[in-house]
Design a protein around this motif. Structure first.
Motif, PDB file in Angstrom:
ATOM      1  N   LEU A 130       0.833  -1.205   0.000  1.00 41.09           N
ATOM      2  CA  LEU A 130       0.000   0.000   0.000  1.00 41.09           C
ATOM      3  C   LEU A 130       0.862   1.247   0.000  1.00 41.09           C
ATOM      4  CD1 LEU A 130      -2.960  -1.010   2.338  1.00 41.09           C
ATOM      5  CD2 LEU A 130      -2.822  -1.113  -0.158  1.00 41.09           C
ATOM      6  N   ALA A 131       2.027   1.204   0.670  1.00 41.23           N
ATOM      7  CA  ALA A 131       2.955   2.343   0.646  1.00 41.23           C
ATOM      8  C   ALA A 131       3.514   2.548  -0.762  1.00 41.23           C
ATOM      9  CB  ALA A 131       4.082   2.131   1.653  1.00 41.23           C
ATOM     10  N   LEU A 132       3.843   1.454  -1.452  1.00 40.91           N
ATOM     11  CA  LEU A 132       4.327   1.558  -2.834  1.00 40.91           C
ATOM     12  C   LEU A 132       3.243   2.144  -3.739  1.00 40.91           C
ATOM     13  CD1 LEU A 132       6.307  -1.791  -3.084  1.00 40.91           C
ATOM     14  CD2 LEU A 132       7.268   0.529  -3.213  1.00 40.91           C
ATOM     15  N   ALA A 133       2.008   1.767  -3.513  1.00 41.02           N
ATOM     16  CA  ALA A 133       0.902   2.334  -4.299  1.00 41.02           C
ATOM     17  C   ALA A 133       0.795   3.835  -4.047  1.00 41.02           C
ATOM     18  CB  ALA A 133      -0.409   1.642  -3.944  1.00 41.02           C
ATOM     19  N   ALA A 134       1.000   4.249  -2.811  1.00 38.72           N
ATOM     20  CA  ALA A 134       0.886   5.671  -2.459  1.00 38.72           C
ATOM     21  C   ALA A 134       1.992   6.510  -3.086  1.00 38.72           C
ATOM     22  CB  ALA A 134       0.895   5.828  -0.943  1.00 38.72           C
ATOM     23  N   GLU A 135       3.068   5.876  -3.542  1.00 41.26           N
ATOM     24  CA  GLU A 135       4.179   6.605  -4.167  1.00 41.26           C
ATOM     25  C   GLU A 135       3.924   6.928  -5.633  1.00 41.26           C
ATOM     26  OE1 GLU A 135       7.730   4.317  -3.588  1.00 41.26           O
ATOM     27  OE2 GLU A 135       7.650   4.530  -1.404  1.00 41.26           O
ATOM     28  N   GLU A 136       2.846   6.414  -6.199  1.00 43.38           N
ATOM     29  CA  GLU A 136       2.531   6.652  -7.617  1.00 43.38           C
ATOM     30  C   GLU A 136       2.495   8.152  -7.883  1.00 43.38           C
ATOM     31  OE1 GLU A 136       1.977   6.261 -11.394  1.00 43.38           O
ATOM     32  OE2 GLU A 136       1.925   4.389 -10.268  1.00 43.38           O
ATOM     33  N   SER A 137       3.171   8.587  -8.937  1.00 44.44           N
ATOM     34  CA  SER A 137       3.255  10.020  -9.233  1.00 44.44           C
ATOM     35  C   SER A 137       2.427  10.445 -10.436  1.00 44.44           C
ATOM     36  CB  SER A 137       4.724  10.416  -9.450  1.00 44.44           C
ATOM     37  OG  SER A 137       5.257   9.695 -10.547  1.00 44.44           O
ATOM     38  N   HIS A 138       1.772   9.496 -11.086  1.00 46.89           N
ATOM     39  CA  HIS A 138       0.946   9.816 -12.251  1.00 46.89           C
ATOM     40  C   HIS A 138      -0.168  10.787 -11.836  1.00 46.89           C
ATOM     41  CE1 HIS A 138      -0.903   9.268 -16.152  1.00 46.89           C
ATOM     42  NE2 HIS A 138      -2.036   8.933 -15.582  1.00 46.89           N
ATOM     43  N   ALA A 139      -0.299  11.880 -12.562  1.00 46.22           N
ATOM     44  CA  ALA A 139      -1.301  12.901 -12.214  1.00 46.22           C
ATOM     45  C   ALA A 139      -2.616  12.606 -12.930  1.00 46.22           C
ATOM     46  CB  ALA A 139      -0.790  14.284 -12.584  1.00 46.22           C
ATOM     47  N   ALA A 140      -3.490  11.908 -12.250  1.00 52.17           N
ATOM     48  CA  ALA A 140      -4.829  11.628 -12.780  1.00 52.17           C
ATOM     49  C   ALA A 140      -5.768  11.494 -11.584  1.00 52.17           C
ATOM     50  CB  ALA A 140      -4.825  10.346 -13.605  1.00 52.17           C
ATOM     51  N   PRO A 141      -7.010  11.946 -11.727  1.00 50.03           N
ATOM     52  CA  PRO A 141      -7.944  11.863 -10.601  1.00 50.03           C
ATOM     53  C   PRO A 141      -8.128  10.441 -10.074  1.00 50.03           C
ATOM     54  CG  PRO A 141      -8.826  13.302 -12.299  1.00 50.03           C
ATOM     55  CD  PRO A 141      -7.585  12.672 -12.863  1.00 50.03           C
ATOM     56  N   TRP A 142      -8.168   9.424 -10.950  1.00 47.91           N
ATOM     57  CA  TRP A 142      -8.360   8.056 -10.492  1.00 47.91           C
ATOM     58  C   TRP A 142      -7.184   7.572  -9.651  1.00 47.91           C
ATOM     59  CZ3 TRP A 142      -5.071   4.114 -11.780  1.00 47.91           C
ATOM     60  CH2 TRP A 142      -4.252   4.309 -12.896  1.00 47.91           C
ATOM     61  N   VAL A 143      -5.966   8.067  -9.953  1.00 43.31           N
ATOM     62  CA  VAL A 143      -4.786   7.706  -9.157  1.00 43.31           C
ATOM     63  C   VAL A 143      -4.923   8.284  -7.754  1.00 43.31           C
ATOM     64  CG1 VAL A 143      -2.281   8.016  -8.931  1.00 43.31           C
ATOM     65  CG2 VAL A 143      -3.271   7.446 -11.151  1.00 43.31           C
ATOM     66  N   ASP A 144      -5.373   9.528  -7.675  1.00 45.02           N
ATOM     67  CA  ASP A 144      -5.573  10.152  -6.358  1.00 45.02           C
ATOM     68  C   ASP A 144      -6.597   9.388  -5.529  1.00 45.02           C
ATOM     69  OD1 ASP A 144      -3.700  12.120  -6.964  1.00 45.02           O
ATOM     70  OD2 ASP A 144      -5.225  13.533  -7.691  1.00 45.02           O
ATOM     71  N   VAL A 145      -7.647   8.903  -6.177  1.00 46.42           N
ATOM     72  CA  VAL A 145      -8.674   8.125  -5.467  1.00 46.42           C
ATOM     73  C   VAL A 145      -8.070   6.838  -4.905  1.00 46.42           C
ATOM     74  CG1 VAL A 145     -10.799   6.781  -5.779  1.00 46.42           C
ATOM     75  CG2 VAL A 145     -10.625   9.082  -6.746  1.00 46.42           C
ATOM     76  N   LEU A 146      -7.279   6.133  -5.713  1.00 44.88           N
ATOM     77  CA  LEU A 146      -6.663   4.889  -5.246  1.00 44.88           C
ATOM     78  C   LEU A 146      -5.647   5.161  -4.142  1.00 44.88           C
ATOM     79  CD1 LEU A 146      -6.156   2.740  -8.472  1.00 44.88           C
ATOM     80  CD2 LEU A 146      -8.025   2.691  -6.833  1.00 44.88           C
ATOM     81  N   LYS A 147      -4.872   6.229  -4.276  1.00 47.88           N
ATOM     82  CA  LYS A 147      -3.904   6.575  -3.230  1.00 47.88           C
ATOM     83  C   LYS A 147      -4.620   6.880  -1.918  1.00 47.88           C
ATOM     84  CE  LYS A 147      -0.437   9.283  -4.477  1.00 47.88           C
ATOM     85  NZ  LYS A 147       0.379  10.297  -5.176  1.00 47.88           N
ATOM     86  N   GLN A 148      -5.737   7.581  -1.987  1.00 46.30           N
ATOM     87  CA  GLN A 148      -6.517   7.884  -0.788  1.00 46.30           C
ATOM     88  C   GLN A 148      -7.052   6.598  -0.160  1.00 46.30           C
ATOM     89  OE1 GLN A 148      -6.986  10.713   0.931  1.00 46.30           O
ATOM     90  NE2 GLN A 148      -8.214   9.555   2.397  1.00 46.30           N
ATOM     91  N   ARG A 149      -7.543   5.679  -0.990  1.00 41.73           N
ATOM     92  CA  ARG A 149      -8.060   4.411  -0.479  1.00 41.73           C
ATOM     93  C   ARG A 149      -6.951   3.637   0.225  1.00 41.73           C
ATOM     94  NH1 ARG A 149     -11.779   2.413   1.994  1.00 41.73           N
ATOM     95  NH2 ARG A 149     -13.268   3.278   0.558  1.00 41.73           N
ATOM     96  N   CYS A 150      -5.747   3.597  -0.367  1.00 41.69           N
ATOM     97  CA  CYS A 150      -4.611   2.908   0.256  1.00 41.69           C
ATOM     98  C   CYS A 150      -4.261   3.550   1.597  1.00 41.69           C
ATOM     99  CB  CYS A 150      -3.408   2.914  -0.678  1.00 41.69           C
ATOM    100  SG  CYS A 150      -3.627   1.877  -2.138  1.00 41.69           S
ATOM    101  N   ALA A 151      -4.301   4.880   1.653  1.00 42.73           N
ATOM    102  CA  ALA A 151      -4.011   5.585   2.909  1.00 42.73           C
ATOM    103  C   ALA A 151      -5.046   5.255   3.980  1.00 42.73           C
ATOM    104  CB  ALA A 151      -3.955   7.087   2.656  1.00 42.73           C
ATOM    105  N   GLU A 152      -6.294   5.078   3.582  1.00 49.20           N
ATOM    106  CA  GLU A 152      -7.353   4.730   4.541  1.00 49.20           C
ATOM    107  C   GLU A 152      -7.228   3.294   5.036  1.00 49.20           C
ATOM    108  OE1 GLU A 152     -10.799   5.531   2.175  1.00 49.20           O
ATOM    109  OE2 GLU A 152     -10.625   7.701   2.426  1.00 49.20           O
ATOM    110  N   LEU A 153      -6.751   2.400   4.183  1.00 49.14           N
ATOM    111  CA  LEU A 153      -6.636   0.990   4.556  1.00 49.14           C
ATOM    112  C   LEU A 153      -5.404   0.698   5.415  1.00 49.14           C
ATOM    113  CD1 LEU A 153      -7.640  -0.756   1.200  1.00 49.14           C
ATOM    114  CD2 LEU A 153      -8.998  -0.620   3.308  1.00 49.14           C
ATOM    115  N   THR A 154      -4.325   1.425   5.193  1.00 51.61           N
ATOM    116  CA  THR A 154      -3.061   1.128   5.868  1.00 51.61           C
ATOM    117  C   THR A 154      -3.168   1.058   7.389  1.00 51.61           C
ATOM    118  OG1 THR A 154      -1.798   1.997   4.007  1.00 51.61           O
ATOM    119  CG2 THR A 154      -0.654   1.865   6.116  1.00 51.61           C
ATOM    120  N   PRO A 155      -3.816   2.014   8.066  1.00 52.09           N
ATOM    121  CA  PRO A 155      -3.870   1.924   9.533  1.00 52.09           C
ATOM    122  C   PRO A 155      -4.697   0.744  10.058  1.00 52.09           C
ATOM    123  CG  PRO A 155      -4.852   3.995   8.766  1.00 52.09           C
ATOM    124  CD  PRO A 155      -4.382   3.245   7.562  1.00 52.09           C
TER     125      PRO A 155
END
Length: 192
Positions: A130-155
């Motif tokens: 999930l940390a590796l997923a959060a490092e994605e740098s591609h600028a697209a709204p769907w990437v931001d959504v997935l990064k947010q989901r990973c951040a919510e799941l990690t804890p």
């Protein structure tokens, strides 16, 4: 089951769905055949090919008799592909193995690997993916959504953290969003 009146058929496996698409061409009459698995623990309102995709080249419509035979062959191939998917993915643990062998993992592969590791109780591995997923740098709204989901799941990735319950809730919401019936099962947890 057929999805509405479309050329898409679904094989409901609870936490994933087999997607069979007899895809038309924009330039010619006929059909391609796409078959794959869609993981329902990624919250979305659309079906995707998370494992698998094009399994047969374009079959052109030349005449009814010839295309009837070609369509029958496509349907038989689709059935065989779906049975192979069922054998390949009886539990999230098999998806975990698939993701660990991916040659060029991107954000989705890391997210799926993190989720399946967490379901198997491999919390450190899940957090790493999930940390590796959060490092994605591609600028697209769907990437931001997935990064947010990973951040919510990690804890949630620790014993008693509610991770499994959250993934089950995501599966339930995704099933509703893509028009699948309600599903209740404890089979989401991968065997250790």
């Amino acid at each position: 089951m057929q999805k509405g009146r479309s050329r898409t058929w679904l094989d409901d496996q609870g936490w994933w769905v087999g997607v069979i698409e007899f895809q038309p061409s924009a330039w010619s009459r006929g059909s391609y055949l796409n078959v794959g698995a869609c993981w329902l623990w990624e919250e979305k309102d659309f079906l995707s090919f998370d494992a698998g995709y094009r399994v047969a080249p374009f079959q052109p419509f030349t005449n009814t008799a010839e295309f009837t035979s070609a369509a029958q062959a496509l349907a038989e191939q689709a059935a065989a592909e779906v049975l192979a998917l069922r054998d390949r993915f009886p539990s999230p643990e098999q998806v975990r193995a698939l993701m660990s062998r991916h040659p060029r993992p991107g954000i989705r592969e890391h997210m799926h690997a993190g989720i399946t590791a967490g379901l198997a109780g491999a919390y450190d591995e899940g957090r790493r993916h999930l940390a590796l997923a959060a490092e994605e740098s591609h600028a697209a709204p769907w990437v931001d959504v997935l990064k947010q989901r990973c951040a919510e799941l990690t804890p949630l990735l620790h014993p008693g953290g509610g991770f499994e319950a959250e993934i089950a809730a995501i599966v339930t919401r995704t099933r509703c969003a893509v028009g699948l019936p309600e599903w209740r099962s404890s089979l989401l947890i991968a065997p250790g």
